[in-house]
Design a protein around this motif. Sequence first.
Motif, short mmCIF file in Angstrom:
data_model
loop_
_atom_site.label_atom_id
_atom_site.label_comp_id
_atom_site.label_asym_id
_atom_site.label_seq_id
_atom_site.Cartn_x
_atom_site.Cartn_y
_atom_site.Cartn_z
N ASP A 339 -3.05 -9.30 -45.71
CA ASP A 339 -2.01 -8.63 -46.49
C ASP A 339 -2.55 -8.00 -47.76
N LEU A 340 -3.84 -8.12 -48.01
CA LEU A 340 -4.43 -7.63 -49.25
C LEU A 340 -4.60 -6.12 -49.20
N LEU A 341 -4.22 -5.46 -50.27
CA LEU A 341 -4.43 -4.02 -50.39
C LEU A 341 -5.54 -3.78 -51.41
N LEU A 342 -6.51 -2.95 -51.05
CA LEU A 342 -7.65 -2.69 -51.90
C LEU A 342 -7.62 -1.23 -52.36
N GLU A 343 -7.83 -1.03 -53.64
CA GLU A 343 -7.82 0.32 -54.19
C GLU A 343 -9.01 0.50 -55.12
N ARG A 371 -8.74 -2.45 -57.76
CA ARG A 371 -7.47 -3.17 -57.79
C ARG A 371 -7.22 -3.84 -56.43
N VAL A 372 -6.80 -5.09 -56.50
CA VAL A 372 -6.32 -5.78 -55.30
C VAL A 372 -4.86 -6.14 -55.53
N SER A 373 -4.06 -5.93 -54.52
CA SER A 373 -2.63 -6.23 -54.64
C SER A 373 -2.12 -6.85 -53.36
N PHE A 374 -0.94 -7.43 -53.47
CA PHE A 374 -0.39 -8.17 -52.33
C PHE A 374 1.13 -8.23 -52.50
N LYS A 375 1.83 -7.98 -51.40
CA LYS A 375 3.28 -8.10 -51.44
C LYS A 375 3.76 -8.63 -50.11
N GLN A 381 1.65 -9.58 -56.11
CA GLN A 381 0.61 -9.70 -57.14
C GLN A 381 -0.13 -8.37 -57.22
N SER A 382 -0.70 -8.10 -58.38
CA SER A 382 -1.57 -6.93 -58.56
C SER A 382 -2.59 -7.28 -59.63
N HIS A 383 -3.86 -7.10 -59.32
CA HIS A 383 -4.92 -7.44 -60.25
C HIS A 383 -5.91 -6.29 -60.36
N SER A 384 -6.09 -5.78 -61.57
CA SER A 384 -7.15 -4.81 -61.82
C SER A 384 -8.37 -5.58 -62.29
N LEU A 385 -9.44 -5.52 -61.52
CA LEU A 385 -10.63 -6.34 -61.75
C LEU A 385 -11.82 -5.48 -62.10
N GLN A 386 -12.59 -5.91 -63.08
CA GLN A 386 -13.74 -5.15 -63.55
C GLN A 386 -15.03 -5.87 -63.21
N ALA A 387 -15.94 -5.16 -62.55
CA ALA A 387 -17.26 -5.70 -62.22
C ALA A 387 -18.23 -5.42 -63.37
N ASN A 388 -19.38 -6.06 -63.32
CA ASN A 388 -20.37 -5.90 -64.38
C ASN A 388 -20.93 -4.48 -64.44
N ASP A 389 -21.14 -3.88 -63.26
CA ASP A 389 -21.71 -2.54 -63.19
C ASP A 389 -21.26 -1.89 -61.89
N PHE A 391 -22.99 -1.06 -59.25
CA PHE A 391 -23.54 -1.68 -58.05
C PHE A 391 -22.76 -2.93 -57.68
N ASN A 392 -22.45 -3.73 -58.68
CA ASN A 392 -21.67 -4.94 -58.45
C ASN A 392 -20.28 -4.60 -57.90
N LYS A 393 -19.70 -3.55 -58.45
CA LYS A 393 -18.39 -3.11 -57.96
C LYS A 393 -18.46 -2.71 -56.49
N GLN A 394 -19.49 -1.96 -56.12
CA GLN A 394 -19.63 -1.51 -54.74
C GLN A 394 -19.83 -2.68 -53.79
N GLN A 395 -20.55 -3.70 -54.25
CA GLN A 395 -20.73 -4.89 -53.42
C GLN A 395 -19.39 -5.55 -53.12
N TRP A 396 -18.57 -5.68 -54.14
CA TRP A 396 -17.25 -6.28 -53.93
C TRP A 396 -16.41 -5.44 -52.98
N LEU A 397 -16.41 -4.13 -53.19
CA LEU A 397 -15.62 -3.27 -52.31
C LEU A 397 -16.07 -3.39 -50.86
N ASN A 398 -17.38 -3.36 -50.64
CA ASN A 398 -17.91 -3.48 -49.28
C ASN A 398 -17.54 -4.82 -48.65
#
Length: 480
Positions: A339-343, A371-375, A381-389, A391-398
């Motif tokens: 149910d998780l939505l990724l943006e 952003r990850v959200s769920f309904k 829920q909706s959470h805007s999350l910040q990675a360190n850089d 590359f780190n952000k891309q790892q999370w997205l992948n």
Amino acid sequence: MIHLRRQEVTVLKVFFMHENQFDQRSISFRSDSRPDLFSPRPWSRSMPPANTKRRDSKLWSETFDVCVNHMLTSKEIKRQEAIFELTQGEEDLIEDLKLAKKAYHDPMLKLSIMTEQELNQIFGTLDSLIPLHEDLLRRLQEVRKSDGSTEHVGHILVDWLPCLNSYDSYCSNQVAAKALLDHKKQDHRVQDFLQRCLESPFSRKLDLWHFLDIPRSRLVKYPLLLREILRHTPNDHPDQQHLEEAINIIQGIVADINIKTGESECQYYKERLIYLEEGQRDSLIDNSRVLCCHGELKNNKGVKLHVFLFQEVMVITRAITHNEQLCYQLYRQPIPIRDLLLEELQDGEVRLGGSIRGAFSNNERIRNFFRVSFKHGSQSQSHSLQANDSFNKQQWLNCIRQAKEKVTCAGKAGELNSEAHFILSPNGSRVSQGETTLEQMDQSDSESDCSMDTSEISIDCDRMEQTNSCENEKHIETNV
């Protein structure tokens, strides 16, 4: 800093003088590069001190006179170099394991810097690995001819490699060992002792964890070493078949240990989750056997969060200390992956603290968000999350996308099974004929999600082909 007692300093001075001589005698050994084939984990990212000392590199052709008795082809010289690297690597490994015991374990036990129980937890079964590698080194040295060349090694490896199954307990203990070691470093006596070791020549300016992590690094390097020997072995050489068999053996062992290590890490973190209320508990967490990735992220208010991405659920927590242990208190209700939505958010798109303050004064604060959200029904829920850089952000997205793909594939397979693959058991209940297939898919997930942070094996060990398209996906595990 609190200094060690005079008696302790005296013991250490005598020990370090002896180890300095030991280090000088071993400096001519070939350096074993020990690349980390498992992806880096959050708990293993401590950087070694600057200007670390490596052993002097020494080649087979520099050690032995290759022109004394006969001329060797370029290919044969390369083969001998590869065999020599395997042998010297074993010698280096044995030296480092003995050093870890003699320079760290024994003095800390004798000086009561740590308890025997704590040292057993940190060092695990390291003692049992030393005779195992001494056995291989002895065998390799016995088949070495007087001119330094080695004709056959394949049969030795085929016979010896199954012994590496004993590595599973050592590797599975590493997450708990590292956590305890980091916790004990808060003790001034422990920190003072480790700093003295770090500054002594015998350590080559490498910290204790480097030595404790050497067995794992060596384990995943064996496939590369054997492939290099095989690459320079003629097709009609008797070693050809044995080397191919040895490579298959070690790849299977590494894959099995990778699965067990991933399951162990997953269980370790599940046991350290703290629920504020009973309603936060979720069977998706309890049933998880794989931790796809985890690490620290910040929300748009700058609050540090520790996020866990399990097989089928994301858990957002805050790191806290509970009973002198680092634990993770749930920040919000767990979010099912299905149910998780990724943006993915563009830089500058997120407002900090619910406003646009800081958007112009500090651009770094509004970079690398997603952003990850769920309904579901009344829950959202909706959470805007910040990675360190970036590359780190891309790892999370992948990692999140791969987790969603796996859940989607598993869901489609489940729908097919529910429609056409149920039979009646003798007691009248429905039993799915597709359970075996789903278990295989789950096993495939575990193979690729080995959390010594993720993808440790997929980089260098060839996977067995899977017939199911979902199983055939390569998942690179990332402990971000």
